[in-house]
Design a protein around this motif. Structure first.
Motif, PDB file in Angstrom:
ATOM      1  N   UNK A  80      41.529  39.038  53.611  1.00 10.17           N
ATOM      2  CA  UNK A  80      42.115  37.803  54.247  1.00 10.17           C
ATOM      3  C   UNK A  80      42.893  38.008  52.566  1.00 10.17           C
ATOM      4  N   UNK A  81      44.399  37.610  51.905  1.00 10.98           N
ATOM      5  CA  UNK A  81      44.853  37.047  51.799  1.00 10.98           C
ATOM      6  C   UNK A  81      44.597  35.845  50.683  1.00 10.98           C
ATOM      7  N   UNK A  82      43.921  34.842  51.383  1.00 10.49           N
ATOM      8  CA  UNK A  82      43.705  33.663  50.921  1.00 10.49           C
ATOM      9  C   UNK A  82      42.198  33.772  49.753  1.00 10.49           C
ATOM     10  N   UNK A  83      41.590  34.598  50.460  1.00  8.71           N
ATOM     11  CA  UNK A  83      40.099  35.140  49.475  1.00  8.71           C
ATOM     12  C   UNK A  83      40.732  36.052  48.841  1.00  8.71           C
ATOM     13  N   UNK A  84      41.201  36.671  48.466  1.00 12.09           N
ATOM     14  CA  UNK A  84      41.707  37.980  47.590  1.00 12.09           C
ATOM     15  C   UNK A  84      42.394  36.794  46.461  1.00 12.09           C
ATOM     16  N   UNK A  85      42.885  36.435  46.737  1.00 14.05           N
ATOM     17  CA  UNK A  85      43.600  35.322  45.538  1.00 14.05           C
ATOM     18  C   UNK A  85      42.699  34.781  44.776  1.00 14.05           C
ATOM     19  N   UNK A  86      42.000  34.418  45.231  1.00  8.72           N
ATOM     20  CA  UNK A  86      40.998  33.573  45.038  1.00  8.72           C
ATOM     21  C   UNK A  86      40.146  34.797  43.761  1.00  8.72           C
ATOM     22  N   UNK A  87      39.886  35.657  44.005  1.00  7.39           N
ATOM     23  CA  UNK A  87      39.557  36.492  43.318  1.00  7.39           C
ATOM     24  C   UNK A  87      40.219  37.168  42.253  1.00  7.39           C
ATOM     25  N   UNK A  88      41.490  37.037  42.191  1.00  6.41           N
ATOM     26  CA  UNK A  88      42.441  37.528  41.912  1.00  6.41           C
ATOM     27  C   UNK A  88      42.196  36.951  40.190  1.00  6.41           C
ATOM     28  N   UNK A  89      41.848  34.979  40.666  1.00  2.00           N
ATOM     29  CA  UNK A  89      41.682  34.172  39.336  1.00  2.00           C
ATOM     30  C   UNK A  89      40.837  34.386  39.210  1.00  2.00           C
ATOM     31  N   UNK A  90      39.462  34.760  39.321  1.00  2.00           N
ATOM     32  CA  UNK A  90      38.214  34.866  38.993  1.00  2.00           C
ATOM     33  C   UNK A  90      38.102  36.027  38.047  1.00  2.00           C
ATOM     34  N   UNK A  91      38.897  37.327  38.047  1.00  2.54           N
ATOM     35  CA  UNK A  91      38.295  38.724  37.548  1.00  2.54           C
ATOM     36  C   UNK A  91      39.742  38.702  37.790  1.00  2.54           C
ATOM     37  N   UNK A  92      41.249  38.511  37.261  1.00  8.19           N
ATOM     38  CA  UNK A  92      42.547  38.964  37.338  1.00  8.19           C
ATOM     39  C   UNK A  92      42.855  40.725  36.451  1.00  8.19           C
ATOM     40  N   UNK A  93      41.558  39.884  35.110  1.00  5.19           N
ATOM     41  CA  UNK A  93      42.080  41.742  34.705  1.00  5.19           C
ATOM     42  C   UNK A  93      41.425  43.010  34.996  1.00  5.19           C
ATOM     43  N   UNK A  94      40.469  42.941  35.975  1.00  4.79           N
ATOM     44  CA  UNK A  94      39.563  44.108  37.318  1.00  4.79           C
ATOM     45  C   UNK A  94      40.012  43.828  38.268  1.00  4.79           C
ATOM     46  N   UNK A  95      41.142  42.881  38.670  1.00  5.96           N
ATOM     47  CA  UNK A  95      42.265  43.586  40.281  1.00  5.96           C
ATOM     48  C   UNK A  95      43.376  43.885  39.932  1.00  5.96           C
ATOM     49  N   UNK A  96      43.895  43.996  38.507  1.00  7.19           N
ATOM     50  CA  UNK A  96      45.613  43.369  38.041  1.00  7.19           C
ATOM     51  C   UNK A  96      45.451  45.587  37.783  1.00  7.19           C
TER      52      UNK A  96
END
Length: 166
Positions: A80-96
């Motif tokens: 879900x987009x909102x939960x994915x954004x939270x994951x991006x905040x927590x693991x920014x470099x890995x998601x990027x």
């Protein structure tokens, strides 16, 4: 399907992956699980789809990145987009690294299309005498709050059950 129970444990992720690939003997040690998963994913080209990917964490994302780099298959992470954004905040470099990679593509699915809703209705309800545009509009008004396509599917399934197929 990723789950909170994994607690960002790559060994749990790899165990589930190996089980999904049909392995009956899952190694106890994480490195052995990774090596077995890489071997299995290199045997044939596989598309691995992970639903609820927002439950992954930094360590699981790094494990997926390793699998992407060492195997020829495709990896699809659904969230879900909102939960994915939270994951991006927590693991920014890995998601990027995963979604900003030259091999990556990010697809955002829009809401419902009235034509899709109409198809769901006509395929599931055999004796469809209701004014279609009205029914579609009613479902479209409520669906975004209750799960989009899943809501439409559940309502139509319930209607068919209540009508005993008539």
């Amino acid at each position: 399907e990723a789950t909170d129970v994994w607690k960002d444990n790559p060994s749990a992720l790899l165990g589930e992956l190996l089980t999904a690939l049909g392995n009956k003997e899952i190694p106890a040690i994480g490195v052995e699980r990774l090596n077995k998963a890489v071997r299995a994913l290199n045997e044939t080209r596989i598309c691995l789809i992970i639903d609820e990917a927002h439950h992954l964490g930094q360590r699981c994302l790094n494990t997926i990145k390793t699998l992407v780099n060492q195997t020829p298959g495709e990896f699809v992470l659904l969230a879900m987009p909102t939960l994915w954004k939270r994951l991006e905040r927590e693991a920014y470099e890995e998601v990027r690294q995963l979604v900003g990679n030259r091999l990556a593509e990010r697809i955002k699915l829009a809401g419902l299309d009235p034509k899709d809703v109409e198809k769901i209705i006509t395929r599931r309800v055999s004796n469809n005498e209701a004014p279609m545009k009205h029914v579609v509009r009613l479902l479209m008004d409520r669906a975004p709050r209750y799960g989009n396509h899943a809501f439409v599917r559940d309502v139509i399934t319930r209607v068919v059950e209540m009508a005993d197929g008539t």
